[in-house]
Design a protein around this motif. Structure first.
Motif, mmCIF file in Angstrom:
data_model
loop_
_atom_site.group_PDB
_atom_site.id
_atom_site.type_symbol
_atom_site.label_atom_id
_atom_site.label_comp_id
_atom_site.label_asym_id
_atom_site.label_seq_id
_atom_site.Cartn_x
_atom_site.Cartn_y
_atom_site.Cartn_z
ATOM 1 N N PHE A 178 -4.047 21.007 36.752
ATOM 2 C CA PHE A 178 -5.250 21.182 37.578
ATOM 3 C C PHE A 178 -6.407 21.635 36.700
ATOM 4 C CE2 PHE A 178 -2.820 22.450 41.726
ATOM 5 C CZ PHE A 178 -2.100 21.264 41.645
ATOM 6 N N THR A 179 -7.612 21.223 37.087
ATOM 7 C CA THR A 179 -8.821 21.664 36.403
ATOM 8 C C THR A 179 -9.850 22.082 37.437
ATOM 9 O OG1 THR A 179 -8.414 20.117 34.587
ATOM 10 C CG2 THR A 179 -10.621 21.053 34.769
ATOM 11 N N ILE A 180 -10.383 23.293 37.301
ATOM 12 C CA ILE A 180 -11.419 23.782 38.198
ATOM 13 C C ILE A 180 -12.745 23.713 37.463
ATOM 14 C CG2 ILE A 180 -11.088 26.211 37.526
ATOM 15 C CD1 ILE A 180 -11.683 26.939 40.476
ATOM 16 N N SER A 181 -13.787 23.309 38.177
ATOM 17 C CA SER A 181 -15.099 23.193 37.542
ATOM 18 C C SER A 181 -16.189 23.422 38.577
ATOM 19 C CB SER A 181 -15.266 21.822 36.894
ATOM 20 O OG SER A 181 -15.144 20.790 37.854
ATOM 21 N N GLY A 182 -17.305 23.939 38.110
ATOM 22 C CA GLY A 182 -18.431 24.194 38.989
ATOM 23 C C GLY A 182 -19.617 23.319 38.643
ATOM 24 N N ASP A 183 -20.405 23.002 39.647
ATOM 25 C CA ASP A 183 -21.609 22.187 39.456
ATOM 26 C C ASP A 183 -22.779 22.977 40.019
ATOM 27 O OD1 ASP A 183 -23.769 20.334 39.838
ATOM 28 O OD2 ASP A 183 -22.323 18.694 39.684
ATOM 29 N N ASN A 184 -23.611 23.488 39.114
ATOM 30 C CA ASN A 184 -24.751 24.297 39.543
ATOM 31 C C ASN A 184 -25.706 23.526 40.447
ATOM 32 O OD1 ASN A 184 -24.201 26.752 38.325
ATOM 33 N ND2 ASN A 184 -25.158 26.168 36.403
ATOM 34 N N ALA A 185 -25.988 22.306 40.065
ATOM 35 C CA ALA A 185 -26.985 21.515 40.791
ATOM 36 C C ALA A 185 -26.537 21.232 42.224
ATOM 37 C CB ALA A 185 -27.264 20.223 40.049
ATOM 38 N N LYS A 186 -25.249 20.985 42.390
ATOM 39 C CA LYS A 186 -24.731 20.635 43.716
ATOM 40 C C LYS A 186 -24.256 21.853 44.487
ATOM 41 C CE LYS A 186 -23.152 16.011 42.348
ATOM 42 N NZ LYS A 186 -21.971 15.116 42.231
ATOM 43 N N ASN A 187 -24.136 22.980 43.807
ATOM 44 C CA ASN A 187 -23.601 24.196 44.417
ATOM 45 C C ASN A 187 -22.189 23.965 44.954
ATOM 46 O OD1 ASN A 187 -24.179 26.952 44.758
ATOM 47 N ND2 ASN A 187 -24.729 26.695 46.906
ATOM 48 N N THR A 188 -21.379 23.344 44.105
ATOM 49 C CA THR A 188 -20.008 23.031 44.478
ATOM 50 C C THR A 188 -19.040 23.495 43.392
ATOM 51 O OG1 THR A 188 -20.165 20.843 43.462
ATOM 52 C CG2 THR A 188 -20.677 20.988 45.813
ATOM 53 N N VAL A 189 -17.804 23.649 43.797
ATOM 54 C CA VAL A 189 -16.709 23.889 42.864
ATOM 55 C C VAL A 189 -15.595 22.909 43.200
ATOM 56 C CG1 VAL A 189 -14.924 25.493 42.118
ATOM 57 C CG2 VAL A 189 -17.254 26.312 42.452
ATOM 58 N N ASP A 190 -15.177 22.146 42.226
ATOM 59 C CA ASP A 190 -14.151 21.128 42.425
ATOM 60 C C ASP A 190 -12.823 21.563 41.811
ATOM 61 O OD1 ASP A 190 -16.223 18.126 42.058
ATOM 62 O OD2 ASP A 190 -16.109 19.664 43.618
ATOM 63 N N LEU A 191 -11.758 21.008 42.367
ATOM 64 C CA LEU A 191 -10.421 21.207 41.818
ATOM 65 C C LEU A 191 -9.798 19.830 41.620
ATOM 66 C CD1 LEU A 191 -8.273 23.363 41.040
ATOM 67 C CD2 LEU A 191 -7.316 23.025 43.336
ATOM 68 N N GLN A 192 -9.697 19.416 40.375
ATOM 69 C CA GLN A 192 -9.044 18.149 40.043
ATOM 70 C C GLN A 192 -7.554 18.414 39.886
ATOM 71 O OE1 GLN A 192 -10.272 14.939 39.724
ATOM 72 N NE2 GLN A 192 -8.136 14.364 39.481
ATOM 73 N N MET A 193 -6.760 17.715 40.662
ATOM 74 C CA MET A 193 -5.319 17.927 40.650
ATOM 75 C C MET A 193 -4.624 16.652 40.215
ATOM 76 S SD MET A 193 -4.830 20.198 44.119
ATOM 77 C CE MET A 193 -5.146 18.828 45.227
ATOM 78 N N ASN A 194 -3.917 16.710 39.114
ATOM 79 C CA ASN A 194 -3.192 15.568 38.572
ATOM 80 C C ASN A 194 -1.694 15.855 38.567
ATOM 81 O OD1 ASN A 194 -5.692 14.317 37.977
ATOM 82 N ND2 ASN A 194 -5.774 15.321 35.976
ATOM 83 N N SER A 195 -0.923 14.803 38.413
ATOM 84 C CA SER A 195 0.543 14.929 38.349
ATOM 85 C C SER A 195 1.066 15.768 39.507
ATOM 86 C CB SER A 195 0.966 15.552 37.013
ATOM 87 O OG SER A 195 0.485 14.783 35.925
ATOM 88 N N LEU A 196 0.625 15.436 40.689
ATOM 89 C CA LEU A 196 0.977 16.236 41.858
ATOM 90 C C LEU A 196 2.461 16.161 42.180
ATOM 91 C CD1 LEU A 196 -2.184 15.495 43.975
ATOM 92 C CD2 LEU A 196 -1.344 17.769 43.401
ATOM 93 N N LYS A 197 2.972 17.263 42.697
ATOM 94 C CA LYS A 197 4.377 17.391 43.059
ATOM 95 C C LYS A 197 4.471 17.716 44.550
ATOM 96 C CE LYS A 197 5.195 19.544 38.554
ATOM 97 N NZ LYS A 197 5.700 20.764 37.859
ATOM 98 N N PRO A 198 5.588 17.427 45.176
ATOM 99 C CA PRO A 198 5.736 17.790 46.598
ATOM 100 C C PRO A 198 5.500 19.271 46.863
ATOM 101 C CG PRO A 198 7.440 16.239 45.969
ATOM 102 C CD PRO A 198 6.716 16.606 44.703
ATOM 103 N N GLU A 199 5.862 20.117 45.925
ATOM 104 C CA GLU A 199 5.665 21.560 46.118
ATOM 105 C C GLU A 199 4.196 21.979 46.040
ATOM 106 O OE1 GLU A 199 7.741 20.062 43.952
ATOM 107 O OE2 GLU A 199 7.848 21.162 42.048
ATOM 108 N N ASP A 200 3.303 21.055 45.700
ATOM 109 C CA ASP A 200 1.871 21.331 45.744
ATOM 110 C C ASP A 200 1.300 21.165 47.154
ATOM 111 O OD1 ASP A 200 1.542 19.655 42.592
ATOM 112 O OD2 ASP A 200 1.527 21.824 42.937
ATOM 113 N N SER A 201 2.101 20.688 48.074
ATOM 114 C CA SER A 201 1.626 20.458 49.433
ATOM 115 C C SER A 201 1.243 21.762 50.114
ATOM 116 C CB SER A 201 2.702 19.747 50.259
ATOM 117 O OG SER A 201 2.992 18.479 49.725
ATOM 118 N N GLY A 202 0.229 21.679 50.979
ATOM 119 C CA GLY A 202 -0.204 22.837 51.734
ATOM 120 C C GLY A 202 -1.660 22.690 52.117
ATOM 121 N N VAL A 203 -2.173 23.714 52.783
ATOM 122 C CA VAL A 203 -3.588 23.767 53.079
ATOM 123 C C VAL A 203 -4.275 24.479 51.914
ATOM 124 C CG1 VAL A 203 -5.371 24.562 54.663
ATOM 125 C CG2 VAL A 203 -3.151 23.805 55.549
#
Length: 123
Positions: free
Chosen positions: A67-92
């Motif tokens: 996973f990679t977390i990153s912020g975007d000042n201009a958009k006022n957002t924070v993203d979470l890029q999730m790769n190689s996902l596993k079933p145990e990553d499931s949830g809210v």
């Protein structure tokens, strides 16, 4: 007051990727540390990753290298890029913020929360 809205959740097969986004309104996220947490049915809410506006990041062991977390000042957002996902990553998945630059892993330390977005990883 900060309002947070998550998006980007969905259903994906194991090994796939998703990108979650947390959009803030009301205040600039530059005043806050922002974290992503997740909660599976019957389990406690757990820390996934966090970032502050000094550029510091911190990941749970389960997220490191995938996973990679990153912020975007201009958009006022924070993203979470999730790769190689596993079933145990499931949830809210929830984003949350706390005032200042200190990153913590305790959900009780965060002041504002979004409504969550569902991530389901099928095997």
């Amino acid at each position: 007051q900060v309002q947070l809205v998550e998006s980007g959740g969905g259903l994906v097969q194991a090994g796939g990727s998703l990108r979650l986004s947390c959009a803030a309104s009301g205040r600039t996220l530059r005043e806050y540390a922002v974290g992503w947490f997740r909660q599976a049915p019957g389990k406690e809410r757990e820390f996934v990753a966090a970032v502050n506006w000094n550029g510091s990041t911190y990941y749970a062991d389960s997220a490191k290298g995938r996973f990679t977390i990153s912020g975007d000042n201009a958009k006022n957002t924070v993203d979470l890029q999730m790769n190689s996902l596993k079933p145990e990553d499931s949830g809210v998945y929830y984003c949350a913020c706390r005032q200042g630059n200190l990153i913590t892993t305790r959900f009780s330390d965060y002041d504002y929360w979004g409504q969550g977005t569902q991530v389901t990883v099928s095997s």
